[in-house]
Design a protein around this motif. Structure first.
Motif, short mmCIF file in Angstrom:
data_model
loop_
_atom_site.label_atom_id
_atom_site.label_comp_id
_atom_site.label_asym_id
_atom_site.label_seq_id
_atom_site.Cartn_x
_atom_site.Cartn_y
_atom_site.Cartn_z
N TRP A 68 1.31 14.90 -11.51
CA TRP A 68 1.13 15.56 -10.21
C TRP A 68 2.46 15.66 -9.48
O TRP A 68 2.81 16.71 -8.94
N LEU A 69 3.22 14.56 -9.45
CA LEU A 69 4.51 14.57 -8.77
C LEU A 69 5.45 15.59 -9.39
O LEU A 69 6.11 16.36 -8.67
N LYS A 70 5.51 15.63 -10.71
CA LYS A 70 6.38 16.60 -11.38
C LYS A 70 5.97 18.03 -11.04
O LYS A 70 6.82 18.88 -10.75
N ASP A 71 4.67 18.30 -11.07
CA ASP A 71 4.19 19.65 -10.78
C ASP A 71 4.50 20.05 -9.34
O ASP A 71 4.91 21.19 -9.07
N ARG A 72 4.30 19.11 -8.41
CA ARG A 72 4.54 19.45 -7.01
C ARG A 72 6.03 19.66 -6.73
O ARG A 72 6.41 20.51 -5.93
N VAL A 73 6.88 18.88 -7.40
CA VAL A 73 8.32 19.09 -7.25
C VAL A 73 8.70 20.47 -7.77
O VAL A 73 9.52 21.18 -7.17
N HIS A 90 0.86 -1.18 0.00
CA HIS A 90 0.00 0.00 0.00
C HIS A 90 0.90 1.23 0.00
O HIS A 90 1.67 1.45 0.94
N ALA A 91 0.85 2.00 -1.08
CA ALA A 91 1.69 3.19 -1.22
C ALA A 91 0.83 4.44 -1.13
O ALA A 91 -0.23 4.53 -1.77
N VAL A 92 1.27 5.41 -0.34
CA VAL A 92 0.55 6.67 -0.16
C VAL A 92 1.53 7.83 -0.36
O VAL A 92 2.58 7.88 0.28
N ALA A 93 1.20 8.74 -1.27
CA ALA A 93 2.00 9.95 -1.48
C ALA A 93 1.41 11.08 -0.64
O ALA A 93 0.19 11.29 -0.62
N ILE A 94 2.27 11.80 0.08
CA ILE A 94 1.83 12.85 1.00
C ILE A 94 2.47 14.17 0.60
O ILE A 94 3.70 14.29 0.56
N ASP A 95 1.65 15.15 0.30
CA ASP A 95 2.12 16.48 -0.08
C ASP A 95 2.30 17.30 1.19
O ASP A 95 1.32 17.73 1.80
N SER A 96 3.55 17.51 1.60
CA SER A 96 3.82 18.34 2.78
C SER A 96 4.66 19.56 2.39
O SER A 96 5.44 20.07 3.19
#
Length: 324
Positions: free
Chosen positions: A296-301, A160-166
């Motif tokens: 999403w990951l690219k944009d958040r980075v 179970h993988a969860v990505a967390i935007d902090s």
């Protein structure tokens, strides 16, 4: 009174996670706002909102699981944010400054840490896997099969993988991965027993993306001469696994965890670079097909790097609150 968060999601009161508000929210409003934060992968903010609920009896099982997730993810982040892993009980296995600057530490789990130009952020993927469930952009359950040489039984792991935007807390992105045991989970997901002839393994991992600190040891010893102003990413990964292997000498297990895993990490980074350079079209197509997550990951980075480059204030997460 209605307000909107930074993503434009309507909220019912102007409550902020630092405890201030123009209009005191009700417990029901706090819960609604927490659920809205979950929809944008901001689990730490959601946890703080739930902790502010006066009548904790209103919280449902999924809310308690969210609080547990936030506590465990915060512990992972605190460990990976240590400027000197030795302070957390890690022992250095190796450090290299060749094609990549990488240090490897060990204790009960493995810690890989490397800093890289932003275009080297790896597209982490798993081959020979089945997706069992996906909710949101970075919340997935995946079953991974591993072929083992004779005389070992094949292995399987349900992850179970969860990505967390902090980013709003301390300019980081966290990914938490845990294996699931046999049982029933949210949404009616049923995890049955491992197939006949296969052993299910236990696996836990944490991944942290952040802008590299100027005084990081890897940067101080690096032999690379990057162009002035080039923004770099520090990527830290910790992982532990119990493969349930009997009859194998501890010396072999130690060799694998301390040495072989380092080679596997190098191979993963090599694959990431080949994807970047267009040498792996199937991987590139898989990334294109999954833009909801990778985009999403690219944009958040990019947001994280922009915030770190313009002098924006970095607000550190109140980890003590998450541990109360």
């Amino acid at each position: 009174m209605e307000a909107t968060n930074e993503t434009g999601t309507p909220t019912l009161a102007t409550y902020r996670a630092d405890g201030s508000s123009e209009v005191a929210p009700t417990d029901e409003e706090l819960i609604q706002q927490a659920e809205a934060e979950v929809d944008t992968e901001r689990y730490f903010r959601a946890a703080k909102l739930l902790q502010a609920v006066q009548n904790q009896g209103l919280l449902q099982p999924q809310h308690h699981r969210l609080l547990e997730l936030a506590v465990s993810a915060q512990a992972i982040k605190d460990d990976l944010l240590l400027p000197h892993p030795e302070d957390g009980g890690w022992k250095k296995q190796s450090e290299t400054h060749g094609h990549r600057d990488t240090s490897i530490y060990y204790k009960r789990v493995e810690l890989f840490e490397t800093w890289m130009p932003r275009w080297k952020v790896p597209r982490l993927g798993i081959s020979k896997s089945d997706k069992l469930r996906e909710t949101g952009r970075g919340n997935q359950v995946i079953r991974v099969g591993i072929d083992m040489p004779f005389p070992f039984r094949n292995r399987e792991c349900v992850q179970h993988a969860v990505a967390i935007d902090s980013i709003g807390e301390d300019q980081t992105i966290v990914v938490k991965v845990d294996s699931l045991d046999e049982g029933t989970y949210d949404g009616g997901l049923e995890i049955g027993p491992a197939p006949k002839g296969t052993t299910r393994v236990d696996f836990h991992a944490g991944i942290l993306f952040r802008s590299y600190p100027d005084n990081h040891p890897l940067m101080e010893k690096s032999k690379h001469d990057y162009p002035a102003g080039e923004r770099l990413i520090l990527l830290s990964v910790s992982q532990s696994m119990d493969a349930h292997v009997a009859g194998v000498p501890m010396s072999i297990i130690n060799f694998f965890t301390r040495t072989v895993l380092g080679g596997m990490w190098g191979s993963l980074m090599k694959v990431a670079e080949e994807v970047r350079d267009g040498q792996r079209p199937l991987h590139q197509q898989a990334i294109q097909d999954k833009q909801e997550l990778y985009g999403w990951l690219k944009d958040r980075v990019e947001v994280m790097l922009s915030n770190m480059g313009n002098g924006s204030e970095v607000k550190m997460t109140d980890s003590a609150l998450l541990r109360d």
